[in-house]
Design an enzyme around this catalytic site. Structure first.
Site, PDB file in Angstrom:
ATOM      1  N   GLU D  59       0.807  -1.214   0.000  1.00  0.00           N
ATOM      2  CA  GLU D  59       0.000   0.000   0.000  1.00  0.00           C
ATOM      3  C   GLU D  59       0.840   1.264   0.000  1.00  0.00           C
ATOM      4  O   GLU D  59       0.498   2.260  -0.640  1.00  0.00           O
ATOM      5  CB  GLU D  59      -0.968   0.001   1.191  1.00  0.00           C
ATOM      6  CG  GLU D  59      -2.202  -0.880   1.022  1.00  0.00           C
ATOM      7  CD  GLU D  59      -1.938  -2.355   1.247  1.00  0.00           C
ATOM      8  OE1 GLU D  59      -0.795  -2.706   1.624  1.00  0.00           O
ATOM      9  OE2 GLU D  59      -2.860  -3.169   1.069  1.00  0.00           O
ATOM     10  N   HIS D 126     -11.921  -4.794   8.533  1.00  0.00           N
ATOM     11  CA  HIS D 126     -12.533  -4.644   7.212  1.00  0.00           C
ATOM     12  C   HIS D 126     -13.791  -3.776   7.318  1.00  0.00           C
ATOM     13  O   HIS D 126     -14.731  -3.954   6.558  1.00  0.00           O
ATOM     14  CB  HIS D 126     -12.899  -6.012   6.628  1.00  0.00           C
ATOM     15  CG  HIS D 126     -11.737  -6.896   6.294  1.00  0.00           C
ATOM     16  ND1 HIS D 126     -11.010  -7.566   7.250  1.00  0.00           N
ATOM     17  CD2 HIS D 126     -11.149  -7.209   5.103  1.00  0.00           C
ATOM     18  CE1 HIS D 126     -10.039  -8.274   6.665  1.00  0.00           C
ATOM     19  NE2 HIS D 126     -10.103  -8.067   5.365  1.00  0.00           N
TER      20      HIS D 126
HETATM   21  C1  TPP Z   1      -1.659  -4.931   4.023  1.00  0.00           C
HETATM   22  C2  TPP Z   1      -2.763  -5.737   3.417  1.00  0.00           C
HETATM   23  N1  TPP Z   1      -3.228  -5.410   2.198  1.00  0.00           N
HETATM   24  C3  TPP Z   1      -4.241  -6.098   1.632  1.00  0.00           C
HETATM   25  C4  TPP Z   1      -4.809  -7.161   2.273  1.00  0.00           C
HETATM   26  C5  TPP Z   1      -5.985  -7.929   1.640  1.00  0.00           C
HETATM   27  N2  TPP Z   1      -5.624  -9.321   1.388  1.00  0.00           N
HETATM   28  C6  TPP Z   1      -5.929 -10.311   2.248  1.00  0.00           C
HETATM   29  S1  TPP Z   1      -5.317 -11.787   1.757  1.00  0.00           S
HETATM   30  C7  TPP Z   1      -4.654 -11.111   0.350  1.00  0.00           C
HETATM   31  C8  TPP Z   1      -3.882 -11.957  -0.608  1.00  0.00           C
HETATM   32  C9  TPP Z   1      -2.755 -12.620   0.104  1.00  0.00           C
HETATM   33  O1  TPP Z   1      -1.965 -13.300  -0.808  1.00  0.00           O
HETATM   34  P1  TPP Z   1      -0.741 -14.178  -0.293  1.00  0.00           P
HETATM   35  O2  TPP Z   1       0.074 -13.401   0.654  1.00  0.00           O
HETATM   36  O3  TPP Z   1      -0.059 -14.727  -1.479  1.00  0.00           O
HETATM   37  O4  TPP Z   1      -1.423 -15.321   0.579  1.00  0.00           O
HETATM   38  P2  TPP Z   1      -2.469 -16.439   0.070  1.00  0.00           P
HETATM   39  O5  TPP Z   1      -3.837 -15.836   0.184  1.00  0.00           O
HETATM   40  O6  TPP Z   1      -2.114 -16.779  -1.315  1.00  0.00           O
HETATM   41  O7  TPP Z   1      -2.296 -17.558   1.018  1.00  0.00           O
HETATM   42  C10 TPP Z   1      -4.909  -9.747   0.286  1.00  0.00           C
HETATM   43  C11 TPP Z   1      -4.496  -8.860  -0.805  1.00  0.00           C
HETATM   44  C12 TPP Z   1      -4.309  -7.460   3.557  1.00  0.00           C
HETATM   45  N3  TPP Z   1      -4.820  -8.459   4.275  1.00  0.00           N
HETATM   46  N4  TPP Z   1      -3.298  -6.747   4.088  1.00  0.00           N
END
Ligand code: TPP
Ligand code: TPP
Ligand code: MG
Ligand code: MG
Lengths: 322, 344, 344, 322
Positions: D59, D126
């Site tokens: 972000e 959220h």
């Molecule tokens: C700082 C932040 N930005 C956005 C999000 C929203 N978000 C939750 S899970 C996710 C994807 C996470 O991807 P990854 O780290 O690859 O983990 P996976 O879901 O694939 O296990 C996002 C963008 C968040 N939780 N925290």
């Protein structure tokens, strides 16, 4: 022997380290002989080996580490080099420390020290007062000591509190304020103090602005006008009762704050008095804050940007004239 | 502090870079200027901090020297040499330090927090690492607008590399594959903090691979190397290769700021090879190779000092900003200013 | 989706890890439980999101399996298997998803945002990367208190590795030299975003060196490898070696959450070797090596499902929180609550 | 054909991309067929190749990149996946975007879209409403559209503004609000709207709470009590004139906000009315906010945590009784 506001902060930390094994201090440049950008930990690393630790330039991780340590039973004090840099630790403070107890019933007793407020030539990124932002979110205690005595006792109390505390120490007061000795008495956290009783108008304020207010009150005394000055000390919780009692005495309210004008402490105080003490007011309340621009570097601009004795006095006259 | 010829050996073997003398001139003037700033500070004529680049003029000058019109430069606190090389007028430096209302920051911001975005030089905010992604945005926009051949260069310290902002900025640059060069100067102190409390990897250049960057190391006390390595990085970025990380090794030869006596700097570290004074090494090389003789250097010093003095004198004669005349409006859309009456 | 024996070849050659069957049991139950959660969600019985670990049960179970009392575990969203292996009671999972007031989060927080810090399991906040430094703090404190032999383990996705918080947390762990293991699962999607918009390095394990970590890679679809590599990392951390980065490769075999049909997952990627279902591979291995026969597996499923059903049934019978009875106080020091009257 | 609040946001972006080459959208999961966690950019990546870009989970860098692009003449729109995650971009927003114009006279026209506010089951991370924090600092314009029409026109206007704009879109309204068509008229940015004229009391509010207020007003109508409802639309700048005019008509003020109770929009509005319109008030003003705890996950708790028609109505009665 006299004690400055800054020395009181150092002495409080020395006492905390001495009296409580769980206390350690974590921050940038605070260890070694150096003892911090403002010397608030000078000598402490040598006196308490392994308990005053330098960190990388990683404010988010500094606070996150403190949170973990606090949950494990320690009492970390985090020193931000300047309050302004806590903006990059804000997520940890608001969303991790601030929610921890409510979510998991695990206390999170961290104390984050924020060297706050304006000084000559410090500019937009070394001058901010962030208490309004931290107070907005739940789960935190936010303190703004305005005297040497409070700097000392409130820091000691802050570390004892089982909740995250944002301790906003004012850089302008570091050297400017002196007391004869460390205090032996104290007012509890959460209580405001009437620092100067008055009759005609209440100035409710905090931190460095307490002293501007006192100077103005002194001025008005010559005219036979008695201003009451209330030092909030703690902005969250905010001691509405003491503020209302003051307004009940004077009927008039001026709130003075060094932070930006939208929202913040002055808005909150006026909102509380207006909602809970409307009928105590004989005239419209007023407020005065810094201007709604970044904090300027040049002393000529800075001294106009923040409230000062002149602008406060003018506002006092306006409220009194109503 | 002047070191023996052996320590400068690697330099002496090669023919000097075509910009060697030009770079030296800027380094030399930077030193003179910074000494002047320090003395103004000691005399109480500068309000706020003074931050010098002493010891890293060679790296810094190389950062500015290979940039062209259309490039983006985001210098940090020790980049006086780079700023001058990029074309920042000396008088603007003096104006910003002295708080002239005619300077680019008009007294609103001071010292190293200056820049002229229109001329491609960003004005840093203090929060370390924050400028990295801003440079990425400039480069992305240039590409979107169809510009060609530009690059962006920004600098950081070994301390600043530990901020989240630097990480996110470096990574997003690689994802966007923008032509970025990031020059990290490991000057072995972040304010008072030595490297062992800042990071634990063997060499910061090892970070390059983890971001998909090309990495290179450079002896920051050796101007010839700095010119070579940084010009190569700039060339690679311009040629469309991945972002470039250059890690320079130096010692900060001043306090963190002029308020700081740097008494925490150990005697041991001052004996390290990276503790050499790049300017002295360069001067020595120039004399040894008879690129300029002693007299020529004397004359150069006089010329450069005169320029510095003029810049300072000009700034000193200019007016300071006046609070009552200031335009207290933080938004450019004036009608969207929030109730100017609220702020007295 | 079940793959041929060749693809699982590396596994079949070795004698199974002593915890292989135990791990399988947990993986198996996790799959059953998560299918149950998905069906409750589809039936409208769960409010809010449901996030499954389908496809990464092998990595996750290994994360929990080698931890001991006194260790710290900070799981993330796809770690049901690891949580169970660490000892989280199934009923607490059901309680949190179903919003029982008896659960560890008492309806205040939901789904994966659960934990029991007293038992060593932290309750994640959503902001990815934020838990890394919290684990560091726990470990630092344990060292300060004189505890010995503990480690901390936290997980992250390939997307979460790009946050500033992860960077700062990983770096500070190395500076403090705390016994941390960070297991990064590259499941090739962060929500809908494929890796090419997330990072640009060849392999995320290349980040290890830049932090002074020891790094290792693991096929996340191969339980034997996961047990081997992650137990080794845990052992290394416990032995005082630098922090450990384990990067596992998998494909997320569910939507980001159960609201997401994951139609953006390409057919090509589903044919990759890392797209295998770890649970199916494990089951196949078990059958091939006659560790358990088909009937035994049937019986196991019945037992595991009964436990799941019981947990869900218990939670469903428990009462929901009631607003009027809630203690609306965010600080533990009640007398420092700010004017409770202000909030009606 | 009807248009939801969410569709209005998508249509506004489609129009912006169509009409202005300088516009691009930057955020997590917004590209491809996927089109964003809430589908606010659904279809746009395909329609406008190269102009709707997925970002890493970064972000701070997302906003920093947008700042750089804006300074270079572009008009980036940044989508935060949830407002709550902007806490880790706050430094770039406040200290880099917010100070840029004042410091360097370089306009920084970024628009940051924050999917804000509570919905059932979303929990502490959220659900947040962060307009109070962003409004406190100088240099930003902060908008909280409450209707389909405003969602559309204010987003178009936001991108046209030469300053950084924080556009707080309410997630609860995404699907709940429908209009017959996209609007053809608009109120300028910075102006509040009297959405329901009344006589007996002014409810000043914003975002989703506008609809709770309208429901309450509808209720009271049966009793012959006419509540006026003012939708602030823009919280910075805040249209004090429209608020004061409303209070002048009704003599009574209730501020309703979904954010946390200390500070924020309700405190600012009451402070302005108390200081600038004291004599317009026939009774003490009042306010109602969310409770001072993290936003709870469970619907039973959440519906009590935020202001709702019942609690608002009770407060209205209290103010009317004075
Ligand atoms: C700082 C932040 N930005 C956005 C999000 C929203 N978000 C939750 S899970 C996710 C994807 C996470 O991807 P990854 O780290 O690859 O983990 P996976 O879901 O694939 O296990 C996002 C963008 C968040 N939780 N925290
Ligand atoms: C986020 C942040 N935290 C703290 C500071 C205060 N600060 C200013 S310079 C500095 C040291 C920087 O060290 P380094 O990055 O190594 O650069 P050097 O000064 O050595 O050139 C610190 C801690 C800051 N500017 N930003
Ligand atoms: Mg350094
Ligand atoms: Mg992933």
């Amino acid at each position: 022997m006299s004690v400055t506001y800054l020395e009181a902060i150092r002495e409080a930390q020395a006492k905390l380290l001495r009296d409580d094994d769980r206390v350690f201090i974590y921050g940038q440049d605070i260890a070694g002989k150096f003892g911090g950008a403002f010397k608030a930990t000078k000598g402490l690393a040598e006196q308490f080996p392994g308990r005053v630790l330098n960190t990388p330039i990683s404010e988010d991780a500094m606070v996150g580490t403190a949170i973990g340590a606090a949950m494990e039973g320690m009492r970390p004090i985090v020193e931000m080099q300047f309050a302004d840099f806590s903006s990059v630790a804000l997520n940890q403070i608001l969303n991790n420390a601030g929610t921890q107890y409510w979510r998991t019933q695990t206390p999170c007793p961290i104390t984050v020290r924020l060297p706050s407020g304006g000084t000559k030539g410090s500019g937009p990124f070394h001058s901010q007062s962030m208490e309004g932002i931290y107070s907005h979110y739940p789960g935190l205690v936010v303190l703004t000591p305005a005297t040497v005595e409070d700097a000392y006792t409130m820091l000691i109390d802050a570390v004892a509190i089982d909740d995250p505390v944002i301790y906003c120490e004012h850089k302008y007061l570091y050297y400017h304020l002196k007391a004869d000795a460390l205090p032996t008495e104290k007012l509890p956290i959460g209580k405001a103090r009437v620092v100067r009783p008055g009759r005609d108008l209440s100035i409710v304020t905090n931190s460095a602005m307490v002293h501007e207010a006192l100077a103005v009150a002194q001025q008005f005394r010559a005219e036979g006008i008695e201003l009451e000055v209330v030092d909030l000390r703690s902005v969250k919780p905010l001691d509405t009762a003491t503020v209302l009692a003051s307004v009940a005495r004077t009927g008039r309210l001026l709130c003075v704050g060094e932070a930006f004008p939208w929202g913040g402490v002055t808005a909150e105080v006026i909102a509380r008095v207006a909602t809970e003490g409307f009928h105590l007011l004989d005239a419209a309340p007023a407020r005065i804050n810094a201007k709604d621009t970044p904090i300027p570097y040049h002393p000529n601009l800075w001294s106009e940007h923040r409230p000062n004795a002149k602008t406060i006095a003018a506002k006092v006259r306006q409220v009194l004239a109503e | 502090m002047l070191q023996t010829a052996e320590r400068g050996a690697s330099t002496s073997k090669n023919a000097p870079h075509e910009k060697y003398l030009k770079a030296f001139r800027i380094m030399f003037q930077t030193r003179i200027f910074e000494e002047k700033l320090a003395s103004l500070y000691r005399g109480g004529l500068i309000t706020g901090g003074v931050y010098l680049g002493k010891g890293q003029e060679a790296v810094s000058v190389a950062c500015g020297l290979f940039l062209q019109k259309g490039d983006v430069f985001a210098p940090l606190i020790r980049d006086q040499a780079g700023r001058s090389a990029f074309g920042e007028p000396l008088v603007d430096v003096a104006r910003t330090y002295l708080g002239s209302r005619s300077g680019p920051m008009r007294g609103r911001d001071g010292n190293i927090h200056r820049g002229c975005p229109k001329a491609g030089q960003l004005a840093m905010i203090s929060h370390l690492g924050a400028m990295v992604s801003v440079v990425v945005g400039k480069l992305l926009a240039k590409r979107m607008k169809g510009e060609k051949g530009f690059i962006g260069l920004t600098t950081i310290g070994e301390g600043g590399m530990q901020t989240g902002a630097t990480h996110e900025g470096m990574n997003i640059a690689a994802v966007e594959r923008v032509p970025l060069v990031i020059v990290a100067t490991n000057n072995h102190y972040a304010y008072s903090t030595p490297n062992d409390r800042q990071f634990a990897c063997a060499d910061l250049v090892d970070r390059a691979k983890g971001y998909g960057y090309e990495g290179s190391s450079v002896d920051g006390t050796d101007l010839a190397q700095c010119l070579e390595v940084i010009s190569a990085a700039v060339k690679h970025a311009r040629a469309g290769r991945p972002p470039q990380l250059v890690v320079a090794s130096t010692l900060r030869l001043a306090g963190h700021g002029e308020h700081d006596d740097a008494s925490y700097v150990t005697e041991d570290i001052k004996r390290e090879s990276f503790a050499q004074d790049a300017l002295q090494r360069t001067e020595q090389f120039i004399l040894e190779h008879e690129l300029v003789d002693r007299e020529g250097l004397q004359q150069m010093r006089a010329e450069l000092a005169a320029e510095v003095d003029e810049a300072v004198a000009t700034a000193q004669q200019e007016e300071a900003p006046v609070g009552s005349e200031e335009d207290w409006c933080a938004v450019s859309t004036r009608e969207l200013a929030d109730e100017p009456t609220l702020a007295e």
